[in-house]
Design a protein around this motif. Structure first.
Motif: not given
Length: 370
Positions: A131-142, A144-148, A351-361
C-alpha cells in the motif's frame, strides 16, 4: 492502549533533482497517547540518483502538454516503485508494510488552490507490492493552507529535543516551535537549486564544501537585487514553487555580470542573513541564555562554507547553535514522508495548520491499497 510498532518506507523526491531518498523507519504509535509517536528508528536508508534521462525529463516537466505529462506521471511511478522494490528486497531487518511517496513537484500554487507532484501512486504500489500513500499536500491547500512546509510534522513528533529546524534543500525552509507548541514555519528562498546551477557553470555538479563560494567576494548590488524580490518581503506562512526559483530568482543571479564565485558568495551571504532574520525574533531570552540548538538537514548541510557561515553570523549575541548530526541530515525528509503515510493510514492529522496557515490540521494523502 499500548504503543504498536509499524515499519514504513518513506520515499522523498526533492526539488534539487539529485534523486530519490528512501528510508525504512519503525515507529511506535498510540493515537490516544499525549505523544502519538513514541520511540522510532531509521532501520535502513539509501539514495538512488536520477539517471541523466530522468533528470532531464523531470526538469522539463513544467513545459509538457497534458498527455505527455500524464505519461511521465505513470512512468515515474513505475520507475520509483521498481527502485523501491529493489531496495526493500535487499533489506535484512523488518520489512515495511506501508510506503509513502512525496513525488516530484511540478506545480505548486496554493494561492490558486492546487499542487501537483508526479509519480502515479497506483503504478508505484503495483511495482512495489505495498500500500502506498501519495498526494501529501492537497487537503491542506483545500483547507486554505500553503500545503507546505510538511517538515513540522516530523519536528513535532520525532525531534522533541529541538525547537529550531532548518532544511537546506533545493529550497531553504525553517520552522520554530513556539512556547504553546505550535509552529511558525515557511519557505525562505531557493537554496541548493541555485548553488548547483552556478557550480555547473564551472563544470561541477555542486559546490563541494562551498569551495567556490569561499573563494568569492560579496557583490552588494546583486545582494540588493535578490533581497528586493517580492516573495522575500511576504509574511509567514508562505511557500515557494520550483518555477519561482527558476523563473524569478535564477535570472536575477544568472544575468548579473559578476563571476560565478562572487555570485555564490553573495548568495550564501544572502541565505545566511535571511535564515537569521527568520529565526532571530525567536532566540532564547536573556543575556545568559544558551544558544538555541537548530537541527540542520538537507543537501546544503554538507556545504562546509555555508555551515561555517551560519555558525559565525551573529548580531549582539550568538543566539543559535546549528547542528547537522550524522544519520539525520540526508534522510529526515524520507522519514517525514514515512511518518505522514503512517498517520494518514490511521486517519490522523499529518499537516499542521499553525505551520501552513490552513483553517485546521488536516489528514492528507491518497491511499493505493496495492
Amino acid at each position: 492502549m499500548p504503543y504498536s510498532r509499524h515499519t514504513v518506507l518513506g520515499i522523498m523526491s526533492g526539488s534539487s533533482l539529485d534523486g530519490i531518498d528512501l528510508a525504512v523507519c519503525t515507529f511506535a504509535l498510540d493515537p490516544a497517547a499525549a505523544d502519538t509517536i513514541g520511540e522510532w528508528t531509521v532501520d535502513a536508508a539509501n539514495t538512488v540518483p536520477y539517471p541523466d534521462e530522468w533528470r532531464e525529463r523531470l526538469a522539463a516537466s513544467t513545459l509538457l502538454a497534458a498527455e505527455p505529462l500524464y505519461r511521465l506521471d505513470a512512468e515515474l511511478g513505475r520507475w520509483v516503485g521498481n527502485e523501491a522494490a529493489s531496495f526493500v528486497g535487499r533489506l535484512v531487518g523488518p520489512a515495511p508494510v506501508l510506503a509513502g511517496y512525496h513525488g516530484h513537484t511540478v506545480f505548486h500554487e496554493p494561492a490558486a488552490g492546487y499542487t501537483l507532484q508526479l509519480g502515479e501512486g497506483a503504478a508505484l504500489s503495483r511495482a512495489l507490492g505495498l500500500p502506498v500513500v501519495t498526494d501529501l499536500r492537497s487537503a491542506d491547500i483545500a483547507a486554505g493552507g500553503q500545503g507546505a512546509p510538511l517538515a513540522p510534522v516530523a519536528d513535532h513528533h520525532l525531534f522533541r529535543q529541538y525547537d529550531g529546524f532548518l532544511n537546506l534543500g533545493g529550497i531553504v525552509n525553517f520552522s520554530i516551535r513556539r512556547p504553546d507548541r505550535t509552529f511558525l514555519a515557511g519557505d525562505l528562498s531557493g537554496c541548493c537549486q541555485i548553488m548547483d546551477r552556478l557550480a555547473r557553470l564551472r563544470g561541477q555538479a555542486y559546490d563541494r564544501d562551498g569551495r567556490l563560494a569561499r573563494s568569492g567576494n560579496p557583490v552588494t548590488d546583486l545582494r540588493r537585487s535578490i533581497a528586493a524580490l517580492p516573495f522575500h518581503q511576504q509574511p509567514y506562512p508562505k511557500s515557494l514553487s520550483n518555477q519561482w526559483v527558476v523563473n524569478e530568482l535564477w535570472p536575477v543571479i544568472r544575468d548579473h555580470p559578476a563571476t560565478v564565485e562572487d555570485k555564490l558568495r553573495t548568495f550564501v551571504d544572502f541565505i545566511v542573513e535571511t535564515i537569521y532574520d527568520a529565526l532571530y525574533p525567536h532566540r532564547p531570552a536573556g543575556a545568559a541564555a544558551s544558544p538555541l540548538p537548530v537541527l540542520v538537514t538537507g543537501g546544503g548541510a554538507h556545504n562546509r562554507f555555508l555551515l561555517e557561515s551560519l555558525q559565525a553570523f551573529h548580531r549582539e549575541d550568538q543566539a543559535f547553535d546549528f547542528q547537522a548530526p550524522d544519520g539525520i541530515v540526508d534522510f529526515k525528509e524520507a522519514a517525514l514522508v514515512a511518518l505522514c503515510a503512517l498517520l494518514r493510514y490511521h486517519g490522523l492529522p499529518n499537516s499542521l495548520a499553525s505551520a501552513t496557515g490552513a483553517v485546521s490540521d488536516t489528514v492528507n494523502g491518497a491511499l493505493y491499497a496495492g
